[in-house]
Scaffold this motif. Structure first.
Motif, mmCIF file in Angstrom:
data_model
loop_
_atom_site.group_PDB
_atom_site.id
_atom_site.type_symbol
_atom_site.label_atom_id
_atom_site.label_comp_id
_atom_site.label_asym_id
_atom_site.label_seq_id
_atom_site.Cartn_x
_atom_site.Cartn_y
_atom_site.Cartn_z
ATOM 1 N N SER A 115 -7.510 -7.240 0.457
ATOM 2 C CA SER A 115 -7.515 -8.196 1.560
ATOM 3 C C SER A 115 -6.212 -8.970 1.469
ATOM 4 O O SER A 115 -5.885 -9.512 0.402
ATOM 5 C CB SER A 115 -8.688 -9.165 1.458
ATOM 6 O OG SER A 115 -9.904 -8.480 1.535
ATOM 7 N N GLN A 141 -12.179 -7.454 -10.061
ATOM 8 C CA GLN A 141 -11.611 -8.112 -8.883
ATOM 9 C C GLN A 141 -10.426 -8.952 -9.313
ATOM 10 O O GLN A 141 -10.286 -9.305 -10.484
ATOM 11 C CB GLN A 141 -12.643 -8.991 -8.210
ATOM 12 C CG GLN A 141 -13.154 -10.102 -9.109
ATOM 13 C CD GLN A 141 -14.289 -10.855 -8.480
ATOM 14 O OE1 GLN A 141 -14.923 -10.382 -7.565
ATOM 15 N NE2 GLN A 141 -14.540 -12.053 -8.971
ATOM 16 N N GLN A 201 -3.853 2.096 -5.857
ATOM 17 C CA GLN A 201 -4.715 3.002 -5.096
ATOM 18 C C GLN A 201 -4.719 4.410 -5.669
ATOM 19 O O GLN A 201 -5.671 5.147 -5.469
ATOM 20 C CB GLN A 201 -4.322 3.007 -3.625
ATOM 21 C CG GLN A 201 -4.725 1.702 -2.963
ATOM 22 C CD GLN A 201 -4.239 1.575 -1.545
ATOM 23 O OE1 GLN A 201 -3.056 1.707 -1.285
ATOM 24 N NE2 GLN A 201 -5.165 1.305 -0.645
ATOM 25 N N ASN A 260 -10.875 3.852 -4.472
ATOM 26 C CA ASN A 260 -11.859 3.048 -3.743
ATOM 27 C C ASN A 260 -11.528 1.558 -3.722
ATOM 28 O O ASN A 260 -12.305 0.762 -3.203
ATOM 29 C CB ASN A 260 -13.254 3.259 -4.340
ATOM 30 C CG ASN A 260 -13.712 4.695 -4.186
ATOM 31 O OD1 ASN A 260 -13.504 5.312 -3.148
ATOM 32 N ND2 ASN A 260 -14.298 5.243 -5.230
ATOM 33 N N GLU A 270 -10.288 -1.955 -2.648
ATOM 34 C CA GLU A 270 -10.157 -2.562 -1.321
ATOM 35 C C GLU A 270 -9.344 -3.842 -1.436
ATOM 36 O O GLU A 270 -9.661 -4.710 -2.247
ATOM 37 C CB GLU A 270 -11.538 -2.856 -0.737
ATOM 38 C CG GLU A 270 -12.305 -1.597 -0.399
ATOM 39 C CD GLU A 270 -13.608 -1.894 0.328
ATOM 40 O OE1 GLU A 270 -13.718 -2.952 0.976
ATOM 41 O OE2 GLU A 270 -14.512 -1.055 0.217
ATOM 42 N N TYR A 272 0.830 -1.205 0.000
ATOM 43 C CA TYR A 272 0.000 0.000 0.000
ATOM 44 C C TYR A 272 0.870 1.262 0.000
ATOM 45 O O TYR A 272 0.427 2.326 -0.421
ATOM 46 C CB TYR A 272 -0.959 0.013 1.203
ATOM 47 C CG TYR A 272 -0.294 0.366 2.505
ATOM 48 C CD1 TYR A 272 -0.277 1.680 2.967
ATOM 49 C CD2 TYR A 272 0.350 -0.600 3.272
ATOM 50 C CE1 TYR A 272 0.357 2.009 4.151
ATOM 51 C CE2 TYR A 272 0.975 -0.283 4.451
ATOM 52 C CZ TYR A 272 0.987 1.021 4.889
ATOM 53 O OH TYR A 272 1.617 1.351 6.060
ATOM 54 N N TRP A 299 -8.318 -8.251 -4.249
ATOM 55 C CA TRP A 299 -8.840 -6.895 -4.286
ATOM 56 C C TRP A 299 -10.146 -6.843 -5.043
ATOM 57 O O TRP A 299 -10.474 -7.716 -5.822
ATOM 58 C CB TRP A 299 -7.831 -5.926 -4.910
ATOM 59 C CG TRP A 299 -7.576 -6.180 -6.356
ATOM 60 C CD1 TRP A 299 -8.259 -5.680 -7.426
ATOM 61 C CD2 TRP A 299 -6.564 -7.027 -6.904
ATOM 62 N NE1 TRP A 299 -7.736 -6.165 -8.604
ATOM 63 C CE2 TRP A 299 -6.691 -6.998 -8.307
ATOM 64 C CE3 TRP A 299 -5.562 -7.817 -6.348
ATOM 65 C CZ2 TRP A 299 -5.855 -7.709 -9.151
ATOM 66 C CZ3 TRP A 299 -4.739 -8.529 -7.197
ATOM 67 C CH2 TRP A 299 -4.888 -8.465 -8.567
ATOM 68 N N GLN A 300 -10.871 -5.769 -4.781
ATOM 69 C CA GLN A 300 -12.117 -5.452 -5.467
ATOM 70 C C GLN A 300 -12.071 -3.960 -5.753
ATOM 71 O O GLN A 300 -11.837 -3.160 -4.851
ATOM 72 C CB GLN A 300 -13.318 -5.790 -4.577
ATOM 73 C CG GLN A 300 -14.664 -5.475 -5.184
ATOM 74 C CD GLN A 300 -15.020 -6.407 -6.333
ATOM 75 O OE1 GLN A 300 -14.831 -7.607 -6.237
ATOM 76 N NE2 GLN A 300 -15.518 -5.852 -7.418
ATOM 77 N N GLY A 301 -12.262 -3.582 -7.014
ATOM 78 C CA GLY A 301 -12.205 -2.177 -7.380
ATOM 79 C C GLY A 301 -13.093 -1.892 -8.575
ATOM 80 O O GLY A 301 -13.804 -2.769 -9.069
#
Length: 182
Positions: A63, A83, A54, A59, A61, A48, A77-79
């Motif tokens: 994991s 995904q 990002q 937005n 996300e 990150y 991730w989901q964006g």
């Protein structure tokens, strides 16, 4: 009407003839010790700090799975672009290899190569578009977009690694000075 059908047919035929594979490779010189650079790459809890994703999708996300670092480390991730999931598949002194599954169908192989003597990091990505009829166009689009994203990520990594390395060196000198004064 006939002209539109011919254009559509030509578009599809050209798309079928275009290569479906794509390849991006970018390098950057980083004035930091290789262990500092590598620690930022082989641990998903550090991504990150430098990853370009990002910046492109605020937005998104992430994991992070267990383990979070080393071979077998996993993140998903989901964006807004879909995904995906990424796994570190192998690790060596000079290379970190990832497999990426994007939108449950698109497989990408990514490698970050470290040249300690030249202080160069090379990011290599290759994949194959799998969208029926238009894969060639998707491959061209992916190559162009990923080229810019890889450049952004390498620039971020360079900035962070150089700052982290300088800070670690300063802290090391400070602790040596404190012990020599005692």
């Amino acid at each position: 009407m006939q002209f539109s059908a011919i254009l559509l047919l030509a578009f599809v035929v050209v798309g079928l003839l275009l290569p479906q594979n794509y390849h991006v490779q970018k390098s950057i010189k980083i004035n930091a010790r290789p262990p500092v650079i590598k620690s930022l790459v082989e641990d998903f809890t550090q991504w990150y700090k430098w990853s370009p994703w990002q910046q492109i999708d605020p937005n998104i996300e992430f994991s992070i799975g267990e383990p979070s670092a080393g071979a077998g480390a996993y993140q998903s991730w989901q964006g807004k672009w879909g995904q995906g999931e990424m796994t570190i598949t192998s690790l060596s002194a000079n290379e970190v290899v990832f497999n990426v599954l994007f939108n449950q169908e698109h497989i990408i192989t990514s490698r970050l190569l470290f040249s300690p003597h030249a202080k160069t990091v090379t990011w290599h990505i290759e994949g194959q578009a799998t969208v029926p009829l238009i894969s060639g166009y998707v491959a061209i689009f992916a190559e162009n977009i990923l080229s810019n994203i890889v450049t952004l990520g390498l620039n971020n990594l360079k900035t962070l690694a150089q700052l982290s390395d300088a800070q670690a060196i300063m802290e090391s000198h400070d602790s040596q000075n404190r012990t020599s004064q005692n």
